[in-house]
Enzyme design. Sequence first.
Site, PDB file in Angstrom:
ATOM      1  N   SER A  76       0.852  -1.183   0.000  1.00  0.00           N
ATOM      2  CA  SER A  76       0.000   0.000   0.000  1.00  0.00           C
ATOM      3  C   SER A  76       0.887   1.232   0.000  1.00  0.00           C
ATOM      4  O   SER A  76       2.070   1.153   0.355  1.00  0.00           O
ATOM      5  CB  SER A  76      -0.905   0.012   1.236  1.00  0.00           C
ATOM      6  OG  SER A  76      -1.616   1.229   1.354  1.00  0.00           O
ATOM      7  N   HIS A  79      -4.677   0.956 -12.810  1.00  0.00           N
ATOM      8  CA  HIS A  79      -4.361  -0.413 -13.199  1.00  0.00           C
ATOM      9  C   HIS A  79      -3.186  -0.510 -14.168  1.00  0.00           C
ATOM     10  O   HIS A  79      -2.329  -1.391 -14.030  1.00  0.00           O
ATOM     11  CB  HIS A  79      -5.588  -1.095 -13.815  1.00  0.00           C
ATOM     12  CG  HIS A  79      -6.618  -1.496 -12.809  1.00  0.00           C
ATOM     13  ND1 HIS A  79      -7.789  -2.124 -13.137  1.00  0.00           N
ATOM     14  CD2 HIS A  79      -6.637  -1.367 -11.461  1.00  0.00           C
ATOM     15  CE1 HIS A  79      -8.491  -2.362 -12.053  1.00  0.00           C
ATOM     16  NE2 HIS A  79      -7.821  -1.900 -11.023  1.00  0.00           N
ATOM     17  N   LYS A 125     -11.034  -6.190 -12.697  1.00  0.00           N
ATOM     18  CA  LYS A 125     -11.806  -5.528 -13.752  1.00  0.00           C
ATOM     19  C   LYS A 125     -12.276  -4.167 -13.237  1.00  0.00           C
ATOM     20  O   LYS A 125     -12.400  -3.966 -12.011  1.00  0.00           O
ATOM     21  CB  LYS A 125     -12.965  -6.425 -14.207  1.00  0.00           C
ATOM     22  CG  LYS A 125     -13.954  -6.821 -13.095  1.00  0.00           C
ATOM     23  CD  LYS A 125     -14.988  -5.751 -12.862  1.00  0.00           C
ATOM     24  CE  LYS A 125     -15.702  -5.882 -11.579  1.00  0.00           C
ATOM     25  NZ  LYS A 125     -16.264  -4.605 -11.079  1.00  0.00           N
ATOM     26  N   ASP A 142     -17.674  -0.102 -13.565  1.00  0.00           N
ATOM     27  CA  ASP A 142     -17.939  -0.846 -12.341  1.00  0.00           C
ATOM     28  C   ASP A 142     -19.083  -1.836 -12.471  1.00  0.00           C
ATOM     29  O   ASP A 142     -19.017  -2.944 -11.940  1.00  0.00           O
ATOM     30  CB  ASP A 142     -18.246   0.126 -11.196  1.00  0.00           C
ATOM     31  CG  ASP A 142     -17.057   0.322 -10.275  1.00  0.00           C
ATOM     32  OD1 ASP A 142     -16.908  -0.475  -9.333  1.00  0.00           O
ATOM     33  OD2 ASP A 142     -16.272   1.248 -10.526  1.00  0.00           O
TER      34      ASP A 142
END
Length: 330
Positions: free
Chosen positions: A37, A80, A98, A179
């Site tokens: 993180s 991403h 995704k 989403d």
Amino acid sequence: MDAPAIRWGVLGPGGIARDWTAALHATTASRVTAIGSRSLDRAQAFAADFGVERSHGSYAELVADDGIDAVYVASPHSEHREHALLALAAGKPVLVEKAFTRNAAEAADVIDSARERGLLAVEAMWTRFLPHIDVVRRCLEDGVLGDIRAVEADHGQLLYPDGPRRLAAPELAGGALLDLAIYPISFAYFVLGGFAAVQATGTLTETGVDAGETVAVVGPRDAIGTLGSTMLAKTPCAASVSGTAGRLEIDGWFYQPNTVRLIDTDDRELDRYDSPSREHGLAYEAAEFARLLTAGKSESDLLPLDETLRIMQILDDIRAQLGVAFPGEG
């Protein structure tokens, strides 16, 4: 649980990463052995919750960890590309949540990098790897429904305006499309074997992202599809595939482990498949990834990289029709 055990590094300790790790540890032999993180405190809290051995306060440290075999990219869509390329450059195969990226150009960058390095890369569209979708696949392959003529699917959740902030933010690739709508779109693409035409209409939020859309598609053999999504209301989230000899119906939350019913042309139920469990469905994609990695594969036959890229191109086309653009896309 029969899939090979591999060691995962999780990039991004958000909600989906927590669900995915819980499923992995509950129902597979694999384990998350490192978490990364931007905040070391968040990484350490995640590690404590799931018994993860190592915490890293940067993504660069995570992908350089010699104690992991693969990286699960669980950051927002907008990140991403950067994070998948970071992992691939470190020699780590990637399972990328995704939507694979914000757009097709970014997807192509990731795919090209994976192929150049001979590394496994898979889109984490978890629905494709679930048992009840395998039942749908076998019915299509065996011609159980006759000639496919129509597919319907919807996905609506009440996520705006009081849901996650990122869904309203163009800079984070927000909106219903990446989403929510990606589920019915990917499902219909799988059923029809591609799209020959796509027509979209929808509405936007005051921040300029899509609030919802209806997408009409035509398959390569003239079947039609009616697909919808919204983040302004909860919808049935059901799906059906209709052919000349019958249809398949999937209950609400069609994209999760579910029941599939075979219905004849007189509306009689002929057969049904019930998923063995409706919990921990995210583990199936991880198990498939572990099998592929152990076998030395570079992509999945269940969701090839070229199909991931084509679906991203379709999402780009839909956004263009709706008038949605993200900052910094180029």
